[in-house]
Design a protein around this motif. Structure first.
Motif, PDB file in Angstrom:
ATOM      1  N   TYR A   1      26.212   4.091  32.787  1.00  0.00           N
ATOM      2  CA  TYR A   1      25.976   2.933  32.029  1.00  0.00           C
ATOM      3  C   TYR A   1      24.802   3.003  30.955  1.00  0.00           C
ATOM      4  N   HIS A   2      24.472   2.003  30.022  1.00  0.00           N
ATOM      5  CA  HIS A   2      23.145   1.819  29.275  1.00  0.00           C
ATOM      6  C   HIS A   2      22.858   0.227  29.189  1.00  0.00           C
ATOM      7  N   VAL A   3      21.716   0.051  29.801  1.00  0.00           N
ATOM      8  CA  VAL A   3      21.077  -1.283  29.801  1.00  0.00           C
ATOM      9  C   VAL A   3      20.299  -1.451  28.590  1.00  0.00           C
ATOM     10  N   LEU A   4      20.807  -2.613  28.122  1.00  0.00           N
ATOM     11  CA  LEU A   4      20.157  -3.154  26.634  1.00  0.00           C
ATOM     12  C   LEU A   4      18.674  -3.634  26.916  1.00  0.00           C
ATOM     13  N   GLY A   5      18.695  -4.443  28.027  1.00  0.00           N
ATOM     14  CA  GLY A   5      17.501  -5.349  28.276  1.00  0.00           C
ATOM     15  C   GLY A   5      17.521  -6.801  27.676  1.00  0.00           C
ATOM     16  N   GLY A   6      18.721  -7.169  27.418  1.00  0.00           N
ATOM     17  CA  GLY A   6      19.020  -8.534  26.681  1.00  0.00           C
ATOM     18  C   GLY A   6      20.197  -8.557  25.637  1.00  0.00           C
ATOM     19  N   ALA A   7      20.036  -9.733  24.826  1.00  0.00           N
ATOM     20  CA  ALA A   7      21.202  -9.583  23.910  1.00  0.00           C
ATOM     21  C   ALA A   7      20.345 -10.038  22.602  1.00  0.00           C
ATOM     22  N   ILE A   8      21.089  -9.646  21.370  1.00  0.00           N
ATOM     23  CA  ILE A   8      20.345 -10.214  20.188  1.00  0.00           C
ATOM     24  C   ILE A   8      20.360 -11.625  20.124  1.00  0.00           C
ATOM     25  N   SER A   9      19.123 -12.199  19.871  1.00  0.00           N
ATOM     26  CA  SER A   9      19.188 -13.576  19.642  1.00  0.00           C
ATOM     27  C   SER A   9      18.042 -14.149  18.603  1.00  0.00           C
ATOM     28  N   PRO A  10      18.580 -14.066  17.290  1.00  0.00           N
ATOM     29  CA  PRO A  10      17.727 -14.513  16.248  1.00  0.00           C
ATOM     30  C   PRO A  10      17.103 -15.802  16.501  1.00  0.00           C
ATOM     31  N   ILE A  11      17.487 -16.829  17.073  1.00  0.00           N
ATOM     32  CA  ILE A  11      16.807 -18.111  17.426  1.00  0.00           C
ATOM     33  C   ILE A  11      15.557 -17.875  18.188  1.00  0.00           C
ATOM     34  N   GLU A  12      15.768 -16.884  19.082  1.00  0.00           N
ATOM     35  CA  GLU A  12      14.775 -16.453  20.109  1.00  0.00           C
ATOM     36  C   GLU A  12      13.726 -15.453  19.515  1.00  0.00           C
ATOM     37  N   GLY A  13      14.018 -15.110  18.435  1.00  0.00           N
ATOM     38  CA  GLY A  13      13.193 -13.898  17.766  1.00  0.00           C
ATOM     39  C   GLY A  13      13.666 -12.703  18.307  1.00  0.00           C
ATOM     40  N   ILE A  14      14.604 -12.288  19.009  1.00  0.00           N
ATOM     41  CA  ILE A  14      15.133 -11.029  19.495  1.00  0.00           C
ATOM     42  C   ILE A  14      16.072 -10.596  18.625  1.00  0.00           C
ATOM     43  N   GLY A  15      15.633  -9.218  17.822  1.00  0.00           N
ATOM     44  CA  GLY A  15      16.513  -8.606  17.004  1.00  0.00           C
ATOM     45  C   GLY A  15      16.829  -7.349  17.536  1.00  0.00           C
ATOM     46  N   PRO A  16      17.701  -6.539  16.973  1.00  0.00           N
ATOM     47  CA  PRO A  16      18.152  -5.416  17.584  1.00  0.00           C
ATOM     48  C   PRO A  16      16.950  -4.428  17.848  1.00  0.00           C
ATOM     49  N   ASP A  17      15.757  -4.338  17.158  1.00  0.00           N
ATOM     50  CA  ASP A  17      14.889  -3.631  17.496  1.00  0.00           C
ATOM     51  C   ASP A  17      14.370  -3.633  18.711  1.00  0.00           C
ATOM     52  N   ASN A  18      14.317  -5.340  19.254  1.00  0.00           N
ATOM     53  CA  ASN A  18      13.591  -5.526  20.624  1.00  0.00           C
ATOM     54  C   ASN A  18      14.403  -5.041  21.831  1.00  0.00           C
ATOM     55  N   LEU A  19      15.722  -4.399  21.487  1.00  0.00           N
ATOM     56  CA  LEU A  19      16.604  -3.852  22.512  1.00  0.00           C
ATOM     57  C   LEU A  19      16.716  -2.437  22.697  1.00  0.00           C
ATOM     58  N   ARG A  20      17.106  -2.085  23.635  1.00  0.00           N
ATOM     59  CA  ARG A  20      17.306  -0.349  23.813  1.00  0.00           C
ATOM     60  C   ARG A  20      18.515   0.128  22.891  1.00  0.00           C
ATOM     61  N   ILE A  21      18.500  -0.231  21.746  1.00  0.00           N
ATOM     62  CA  ILE A  21      19.607   0.149  20.878  1.00  0.00           C
ATOM     63  C   ILE A  21      19.427   1.617  20.316  1.00  0.00           C
ATOM     64  N   LYS A  22      18.255   1.584  19.852  1.00  0.00           N
ATOM     65  CA  LYS A  22      17.946   2.919  19.504  1.00  0.00           C
ATOM     66  C   LYS A  22      18.097   4.166  20.691  1.00  0.00           C
ATOM     67  N   GLU A  23      17.615   3.788  21.690  1.00  0.00           N
ATOM     68  CA  GLU A  23      17.810   4.651  22.743  1.00  0.00           C
ATOM     69  C   GLU A  23      19.391   5.036  22.967  1.00  0.00           C
ATOM     70  N   LEU A  24      20.046   4.126  22.740  1.00  0.00           N
ATOM     71  CA  LEU A  24      21.365   4.393  22.997  1.00  0.00           C
ATOM     72  C   LEU A  24      21.963   5.394  21.703  1.00  0.00           C
ATOM     73  N   MET A  25      21.677   5.184  20.720  1.00  0.00           N
ATOM     74  CA  MET A  25      22.040   6.122  19.626  1.00  0.00           C
ATOM     75  C   MET A  25      21.521   7.407  19.905  1.00  0.00           C
ATOM     76  N   VAL A  26      20.170   7.569  20.384  1.00  0.00           N
ATOM     77  CA  VAL A  26      19.737   9.161  20.553  1.00  0.00           C
ATOM     78  C   VAL A  26      20.559   9.401  21.490  1.00  0.00           C
TER      79      VAL A  26
END
Lengths: 199, 243
Positions: free
Chosen positions: A103-128
């Motif tokens: 698995y890979h746990v992101l820690g949430g979903a992208i939600s611009p209206i809540e100010g959560i963008g791709p950088d706030n999730l574990r997307i970089k860690e997934l790419m690495v």
């Protein structure tokens, strides 16, 4: 208002999610009347969970060691990664016994209206993680709501250039429901993802 | 009021308890309404995807003590479904929804013009009729205008001297003449101000013909003007992905 420590306990319990003032009061009095051994056990577990539980250095799932049980398990399929929003989703998928990958746990979903963008999730860690691994397929299992869908769309766009097979969990009709109550989006998805009876 | 029926766009949702959600709606006749959708997070929910952000729905609601309760929902247009399939457009739709939420939050009365603007913006984004980034900018300027903050792109916003003028002031309300110009005013290209005027008036033919650099400058001005007047900037605006 109760005196001192009883009111403090009610206030603390009332801060828990889904616990209102009445429920907090009921739980507080249950604790007051409970066997001291039971209360001690609860206190120990609460302390232990804060001291021992951390996040897996590989997948971000909750773990008691550096890596979670699934990442340590050598029998799991190393070529497939299932991306989920929360640790709770790992448990839900594990219950199905259908998935043997990791698995890979992101820690949430992208939600611009809540100010959560791709950088706030574990997307970089997934790419690495994907950069130097033998992974051939990534399953996007974000929630089947529009925030989860937008997150999956974003991830698919990032992952496609890596030459991996990128799949999304199927959406459609829940087993046990009536067709007439299905909303248009769900029914539309069910039509898109219909399967042949041949196999 | 008991039971009532209204047309609405879902602006935002918050989780509530085990399986419920609080849904913030912009309705046609009742302005902004916050209502509870019971059991909506269950996979077997009768609401399904109908109460997701950017959905245009026909609702039946029951008046509650603090929050209303959604009893029935029918889809009119599933803009959210289309938009979530394109990440860039989804970020723009979020900016549209957040702007509408902020402009209607304090108004306890119908906000028909704002409602029509939101539906129009979501439809245009979903149908890809025009460049999505320009659709967003047009929506933001018009929302500002409906909210009482219409910037001037021609005549001086202070003395009314006919334009076009060289200077643009965020605090001053738009174009300003050399006499009225406060310190630290921007001097955007005249084509940018013309583009902004076209977007506000809905002259898409002229707007589409503008150059990319003027479109970028126009976006910067709109974003700054909006942040200035809303006091707190929009959370979604820095996350908007302009292609």
């Amino acid at each position: 208002m109760y005196e001192g420590v009883v009111q403090d306990l009610i206030d603390e319990l009332g801060r828990l999610p889904g616990v209102g003032p009445k429920s907090a009061q009921r739980i507080a009095f249950h604790i007051l009347q409970a066997d001291p051994v039971d209360v001690r056990r609860l206190v120990d577990v609460l302390r232990e969970v804060k001291e021992r539980v951390r996040f897996c250095s590989v997948c971000g799932n909750v773990a008691e060691e550096d890596q979670c049980r699934i990442c340590r398990d050598g029998r799991r399929d190393h070529t497939v990664i299932c991306v989920v929003e929360e640790s709770k989703d790992v448990v839900a998928i594990e219950k199905t016994r259908e998935f043997r990958g990791r698995y890979h746990v992101l820690g949430g979903a992208i939600s611009p209206i809540e100010g959560i963008g791709p950088d706030n999730l574990r997307i970089k860690e997934l790419m690495v993680r994907l950069a130097d691994s033998d992974v051939t397929e990534v399953i996007l299992a974000t929630d089947p709501n529009l925030e989860g869908e937008a997150t999956a769309t974003y991830l698919a766009r990032m992952l496609k250039p890596l030459g991996l097979r990128v799949t999304r969990l199927a959406s459609g009709l829940p087993v046990g429901g009536d067709l007439e109550y299905a909303d248009e989006v769900t029914l539309g998805r069910a039509f898109e993802g219909r399967r042949s009876f041949d196999h | 009021m008991g039971l009532y029926r209204d047309e609405a766009v879902v602006l935002r949702t918050h989780k509530l308890g085990e399986a419920d959600r609080i849904v913030t709606l912009l309705t046609r006749e009742h302005g902004q309404v916050r209502a509870v959708a019971k059991g909506v997070r269950r996979t077997m929910s009768k609401f399904g995807a109908r109460l997701e952000p950017a959905m245009h729905v026909d609702l039946q609601l029951h008046t509650g003590r603090s929050l209303d309760i959604i009893t029935q929902a029918e889809t009119l247009h599933s803009y959210g479904d289309v938009l979530s399939g394109d990440y860039s457009k989804w970020t723009m739709a979020n900016a549209v929804l957040e702007t509408a939420e902020r402009f209607t939050a304090l108004v306890e009365e119908p906000a028909l013009q704002q409602f029509l603007l939101v539906v129009g913006a979501l439809r245009t984004l979903a149908e890809s009729a025009y460049d999505p980034a320009m659709v967003l900018d047009a929506f933001l300027i018009r929302s500002l205008a409906v909210g009482g903050y219409a910037p001037s792109f021609d005549a001086c916003s202070r003395c009314g001297a006919p334009g076009p003028h060289k200077w643009f002031s965020l605090a001053g309300g738009g174009s300003v003449c050399g006499e009225c110009r406060p310190p630290a005013t921007a001097t955007p290209a005249s084509e940018t101000l013309t583009l902004l005027g076209n977007l506000m008036e809905g002259d898409w033919e002229s707007a589409v013909a503008s150059e990319a650099r003027h479109q970028r400058e126009a976006h910067g001005i709109v974003a700054a003007y909006l942040s200035w007047h809303l006091e707190h900037g929009l959370r979604s605006l820095p996350l908007v992905e302009r292609t």
